[in-house]
Write a protein that holds these residues in place. Structure first.
Motif, PDB file in Angstrom:
ATOM      1  N   LEU A 185      -1.950   7.058   8.565  1.00 19.47           N
ATOM      2  CA  LEU A 185      -1.983   7.376   7.182  1.00 19.47           C
ATOM      3  C   LEU A 185      -1.084   6.161   6.470  1.00 19.47           C
ATOM      4  CD1 LEU A 185      -1.636  11.241   7.339  1.00 19.47           C
ATOM      5  CD2 LEU A 185      -3.757  10.114   6.545  1.00 19.47           C
ATOM      6  N   TRP A 186       0.111   5.997   7.050  1.00 18.78           N
ATOM      7  CA  TRP A 186       0.864   4.904   6.357  1.00 18.78           C
ATOM      8  C   TRP A 186       0.056   3.611   6.343  1.00 18.78           C
ATOM      9  CZ3 TRP A 186       5.414   6.082  10.270  1.00 18.78           C
ATOM     10  CH2 TRP A 186       6.222   7.256   9.875  1.00 18.78           C
ATOM     11  N   THR A 187      -0.685   3.160   7.474  1.00 19.14           N
ATOM     12  CA  THR A 187      -1.243   1.852   7.147  1.00 19.14           C
ATOM     13  C   THR A 187      -2.611   1.964   6.388  1.00 19.14           C
ATOM     14  OG1 THR A 187      -2.501   2.441   9.172  1.00 19.14           O
ATOM     15  CG2 THR A 187      -0.394   1.266   9.426  1.00 19.14           C
ATOM     16  N   ARG A 188      -3.045   2.927   5.675  1.00 20.56           N
ATOM     17  CA  ARG A 188      -3.950   3.190   5.039  1.00 20.56           C
ATOM     18  C   ARG A 188      -3.709   2.392   3.642  1.00 20.56           C
ATOM     19  NH1 ARG A 188      -9.727   4.177   5.357  1.00 20.56           N
ATOM     20  NH2 ARG A 188     -10.469   4.841   3.145  1.00 20.56           N
ATOM     21  N   GLU A 189      -4.896   1.475   3.064  1.00 23.76           N
ATOM     22  CA  GLU A 189      -4.680   0.873   1.855  1.00 23.76           C
ATOM     23  C   GLU A 189      -5.364   1.638   0.733  1.00 23.76           C
ATOM     24  OE1 GLU A 189      -6.095  -3.031   1.810  1.00 23.76           O
ATOM     25  OE2 GLU A 189      -4.797  -3.693   3.369  1.00 23.76           O
ATOM     26  N   MET A 190      -4.433   2.291   0.079  1.00 24.44           N
ATOM     27  CA  MET A 190      -4.861   3.281  -0.916  1.00 24.44           C
ATOM     28  C   MET A 190      -5.821   2.595  -2.048  1.00 24.44           C
ATOM     29  SD  MET A 190      -1.737   5.897  -0.617  1.00 24.44           S
ATOM     30  CE  MET A 190      -0.621   4.791  -0.416  1.00 24.44           C
ATOM     31  N   GLN A 191      -6.905   3.112  -2.555  1.00 27.46           N
ATOM     32  CA  GLN A 191      -7.707   2.498  -3.429  1.00 27.46           C
ATOM     33  C   GLN A 191      -7.374   3.182  -4.856  1.00 27.46           C
ATOM     34  OE1 GLN A 191      -9.137  -0.034  -2.753  1.00 27.46           O
ATOM     35  NE2 GLN A 191      -8.563   0.097  -0.599  1.00 27.46           N
ATOM     36  N   SER A 192      -6.995   4.371  -4.866  1.00 28.88           N
ATOM     37  CA  SER A 192      -6.856   5.176  -6.073  1.00 28.88           C
ATOM     38  C   SER A 192      -5.536   6.100  -6.111  1.00 28.88           C
ATOM     39  CB  SER A 192      -8.166   5.718  -6.460  1.00 28.88           C
ATOM     40  OG  SER A 192      -8.321   6.857  -5.594  1.00 28.88           O
ATOM     41  N   ASP A 193      -5.158   6.703  -7.216  1.00 26.60           N
ATOM     42  CA  ASP A 193      -4.304   7.783  -7.311  1.00 26.60           C
ATOM     43  C   ASP A 193      -4.571   9.095  -6.466  1.00 26.60           C
ATOM     44  OD1 ASP A 193      -2.395   6.209  -8.622  1.00 26.60           O
ATOM     45  OD2 ASP A 193      -3.023   6.934 -10.625  1.00 26.60           O
ATOM     46  N   ALA A 194      -6.201   9.216  -6.626  1.00 19.68           N
ATOM     47  CA  ALA A 194      -6.661  10.298  -5.882  1.00 19.68           C
ATOM     48  C   ALA A 194      -6.410  10.395  -4.329  1.00 19.68           C
ATOM     49  CB  ALA A 194      -8.014  10.482  -6.406  1.00 19.68           C
ATOM     50  N   GLU A 195      -6.845   9.062  -4.019  1.00 22.16           N
ATOM     51  CA  GLU A 195      -6.638   8.924  -2.582  1.00 22.16           C
ATOM     52  C   GLU A 195      -5.312   8.969  -1.970  1.00 22.16           C
ATOM     53  OE1 GLU A 195      -7.950   5.098  -0.008  1.00 22.16           O
ATOM     54  OE2 GLU A 195      -9.646   6.006  -0.670  1.00 22.16           O
ATOM     55  N   LYS A 196      -4.265   8.498  -2.991  1.00 22.19           N
ATOM     56  CA  LYS A 196      -2.797   8.580  -2.504  1.00 22.19           C
ATOM     57  C   LYS A 196      -2.387  10.063  -2.454  1.00 22.19           C
ATOM     58  CE  LYS A 196       1.735   7.397  -4.158  1.00 22.19           C
ATOM     59  NZ  LYS A 196       2.445   6.590  -5.078  1.00 22.19           N
ATOM     60  N   GLU A 197      -3.155  10.832  -3.331  1.00 25.81           N
ATOM     61  CA  GLU A 197      -2.727  12.316  -3.376  1.00 25.81           C
ATOM     62  C   GLU A 197      -3.295  13.015  -1.872  1.00 25.81           C
ATOM     63  OE1 GLU A 197      -3.432  16.401  -6.022  1.00 25.81           O
ATOM     64  OE2 GLU A 197      -4.032  14.407  -6.871  1.00 25.81           O
ATOM     65  N   LYS A 198      -4.467  12.503  -1.582  1.00 21.20           N
ATOM     66  CA  LYS A 198      -5.069  13.169  -0.472  1.00 21.20           C
ATOM     67  C   LYS A 198      -4.264  12.619   0.861  1.00 21.20           C
ATOM     68  CE  LYS A 198      -9.909  13.622  -2.117  1.00 21.20           C
ATOM     69  NZ  LYS A 198     -11.162  12.979  -1.876  1.00 21.20           N
ATOM     70  N   ILE A 199      -3.782  11.467   0.687  1.00 24.84           N
ATOM     71  CA  ILE A 199      -2.821  10.958   1.917  1.00 24.84           C
ATOM     72  C   ILE A 199      -1.695  11.876   2.073  1.00 24.84           C
ATOM     73  CG2 ILE A 199      -1.508   9.057   2.848  1.00 24.84           C
ATOM     74  CD1 ILE A 199      -3.859   7.224   2.061  1.00 24.84           C
ATOM     75  N   ASN A 200      -1.102  11.990   0.873  1.00 25.36           N
ATOM     76  CA  ASN A 200       0.030  12.632   0.893  1.00 25.36           C
ATOM     77  C   ASN A 200      -0.076  14.018   1.216  1.00 25.36           C
ATOM     78  OD1 ASN A 200       1.932  10.570  -0.014  1.00 25.36           O
ATOM     79  ND2 ASN A 200       1.747  11.101  -2.089  1.00 25.36           N
ATOM     80  N   THR A 201      -1.109  14.701   0.766  1.00 25.57           N
ATOM     81  CA  THR A 201      -1.439  16.026   1.206  1.00 25.57           C
ATOM     82  C   THR A 201      -1.425  16.159   2.811  1.00 25.57           C
ATOM     83  OG1 THR A 201      -2.568  16.457  -0.884  1.00 25.57           O
ATOM     84  CG2 THR A 201      -2.927  18.085   1.016  1.00 25.57           C
ATOM     85  N   ALA A 202      -1.946  15.011   3.410  1.00 26.52           N
ATOM     86  CA  ALA A 202      -2.220  15.109   4.719  1.00 26.52           C
ATOM     87  C   ALA A 202      -0.714  14.826   5.525  1.00 26.52           C
ATOM     88  CB  ALA A 202      -3.187  14.120   5.348  1.00 26.52           C
ATOM     89  N   LEU A 203      -0.040  14.183   4.864  1.00 31.44           N
ATOM     90  CA  LEU A 203       1.516  13.761   5.555  1.00 31.44           C
ATOM     91  C   LEU A 203       2.290  14.651   5.484  1.00 31.44           C
ATOM     92  CD1 LEU A 203       2.108  10.031   3.850  1.00 31.44           C
ATOM     93  CD2 LEU A 203       1.924  10.855   6.398  1.00 31.44           C
ATOM     94  N   LEU A 204       2.371  15.757   4.417  1.00 28.97           N
ATOM     95  CA  LEU A 204       3.312  16.762   4.332  1.00 28.97           C
ATOM     96  C   LEU A 204       3.323  17.773   5.425  1.00 28.97           C
ATOM     97  CD1 LEU A 204       5.259  18.240   2.464  1.00 28.97           C
ATOM     98  CD2 LEU A 204       3.376  19.496   1.419  1.00 28.97           C
ATOM     99  N   PRO A 205       2.273  18.053   6.119  1.00 34.01           N
ATOM    100  CA  PRO A 205       2.443  19.032   7.272  1.00 34.01           C
ATOM    101  C   PRO A 205       3.126  18.270   8.429  1.00 34.01           C
ATOM    102  CG  PRO A 205       0.117  18.702   6.835  1.00 34.01           C
ATOM    103  CD  PRO A 205       0.824  18.326   5.657  1.00 34.01           C
ATOM    104  N   LEU A 206       2.466  17.102   8.474  1.00 30.95           N
ATOM    105  CA  LEU A 206       3.116  16.319   9.787  1.00 30.95           C
ATOM    106  C   LEU A 206       4.372  15.995   9.626  1.00 30.95           C
ATOM    107  CD1 LEU A 206       0.157  13.476   9.610  1.00 30.95           C
ATOM    108  CD2 LEU A 206       0.601  15.269  11.452  1.00 30.95           C
ATOM    109  N   TYR A 207       5.027  15.889   8.399  1.00 28.72           N
ATOM    110  CA  TYR A 207       6.746  15.750   8.083  1.00 28.72           C
ATOM    111  C   TYR A 207       7.064  16.870   8.400  1.00 28.72           C
ATOM    112  CZ  TYR A 207       6.073  11.211   5.759  1.00 28.72           C
ATOM    113  OH  TYR A 207       5.753   9.761   5.432  1.00 28.72           O
ATOM    114  N   LEU A 208       6.736  17.743   8.072  1.00 32.77           N
ATOM    115  CA  LEU A 208       7.453  19.312   8.494  1.00 32.77           C
ATOM    116  C   LEU A 208       7.038  19.602  10.139  1.00 32.77           C
ATOM    117  CD1 LEU A 208       5.597  21.664   5.695  1.00 32.77           C
ATOM    118  CD2 LEU A 208       7.943  20.807   5.926  1.00 32.77           C
ATOM    119  N   ASN A 209       6.176  19.328  10.691  1.00 35.92           N
ATOM    120  CA  ASN A 209       5.980  19.346  11.991  1.00 35.92           C
ATOM    121  C   ASN A 209       6.926  18.395  12.970  1.00 35.92           C
ATOM    122  OD1 ASN A 209       4.276  21.384  11.393  1.00 35.92           O
ATOM    123  ND2 ASN A 209       2.135  20.117  12.317  1.00 35.92           N
ATOM    124  N   LEU A 210       7.139  17.286  12.426  1.00 33.73           N
ATOM    125  CA  LEU A 210       7.851  16.072  12.954  1.00 33.73           C
ATOM    126  C   LEU A 210       9.419  16.897  12.902  1.00 33.73           C
ATOM    127  CD1 LEU A 210       6.333  13.119  12.166  1.00 33.73           C
ATOM    128  CD2 LEU A 210       7.095  13.711  14.414  1.00 33.73           C
TER     129      LEU A 210
END
Length: 333
Positions: free
Chosen positions: A209-234
């Protein structure tokens, strides 16, 4: 002539008696099973009986399956090989972990949740040599197999094999599917107390997810949504590994995405408690309690932190009192 005719008559009688015995012979257990099984490959080498149907598509190539299985020889009611006595069912990678050709080919015909029986002829089992001392040569074997879960690890392998530039051209939806599969892998490892393995899966997902080049704010939001549970699990995994500083790091990363997330506040509170930074722990937990006042985990940990704070203050008072006594004593001298 008469002698030859007599001998021929005797032979006919013997053959007739043999045919009668064969026709009245009770079929063996595997012979009885064959009558109710379907031919998987068309060559009679793998026969299948579905005991309990599953759902969804068949297991994909190169997937990983959470599976229970037991293998039986004919006339034996005890398995020569089984996973049912394991505390945790096995996660097996197709093409790597299944050494029995018939078992892998059989699994590829199954759906999630399915329970089936397979009858393997020697060429799909242990061959002409068998596996002494347990499996005799040229033995047919019966396997009972249950698919508990399917993870499309083949999709993960294909995505990871791409270079960074190629990964960025892949639709975001595919990346999120890969990340979700990795997180599911991590969750399986965590539930089996394999915390180091769980951490590796979660971190692999976050790196993608970190290495993904984000094309828009909507894409950034989706990536952050995916990152949140991963950070909590970590964060939780690092706590289990007794690494509170790293747990705090991932808890704070989760708060950067969602500053009001009670799980992240709770994880930070746990990490601060392990670090014996009681005031910081209390600060996180008070905010979390304000958002979820009836959460028993938050309230119990807050009481524990308050007790630790009190004990710490009492110790400090004892130290100061002793220092003062020693100082007064030295002044009198």
């Amino acid at each position: 002539m008469s002698g030859n005719g007599f001998i021929s008559s005797i032979r006919r009688l013997i053959d007739a008696e043999e045919q009668r015995r064969i026709s009245h012979r009770q079929p063996s257990p595997f012979e009885q099973l064959r009558q109710q099984m379907s031919d998987v490959l068309g060559d009679g080498g793998i026969l299948k009986e579905v005991v309990q149907s599953g759902e969804g598509p068949p297991v994909p190539q190169n997937a990983s399956v959470l599976v229970h299985y037991s293998g039986f020889l004919e006339y034996s009611d005890r398995p020569f090989d089984t996973t049912t006595n394991f505390r945790h069912p096995r996660m097996m990678k197709l093409g790597r972990d299944m050494t029995l050709a018939g078992l892998e080919l059989g699994v590829l015909t199954m759906q999630n949740g399915e329970f089936s029986r397979f009858l393997f002829q020697p060429q799909y089992a242990y061959g002409d040599l068998g596996c002494p001392p347990f499996i005799p040569g040229a033995a047919a074997v019966l396997y009972e197999v249950q698919i508990l879960d399917i993870l499309d690890s083949g999709q993960v392998d294909d995505f990871v094999a791409l270079g960074p530039e190629e990964q960025n051209t892949v639709p975001l939806s595919r990346l999120l599917e890969v990340v979700n599969t990795l997180r599911s892998f991590g969750n399986r490892c965590f539930n089996q107390s394999r915390y180091a393995n769980a951490k590796d899966r979660y971190k692999q997902a976050t790196r993608l997810l970190w290495t993904r080049e984000m094309q828009s704010d909507a894409e950034k939001e989706k990536i952050n949504t995916a990152l949140l549970p991963l950070y909590l699990n970590l964060s939780l995994t690092e706590l289990r590994l007794e690494r509170p500083q790293k747990a705090l790091k991932f808890g704070n990363k989760a708060l950067e995405i969602d500053s009001a997330n009670t799980k992240a506040l709770f994880r930070c509170g746990q990490a601060y408690l392990q670090l014996q930074e009681y005031e910081s722990a209390q600060g996180c937990l008070v905010i979390a309690q304000a958002k979820k006042p009836f959460d028993s985990d938050i309230n119990n940990l807050l009481r524990k932190v308050a007790q630790c704070l009190k004990d710490n203050l009492d110790k400090q008072k004892d130290v100061y009192s002793k220092m003062c006594r020693d100082l007064r004593g030295s002044m009198k001298i």
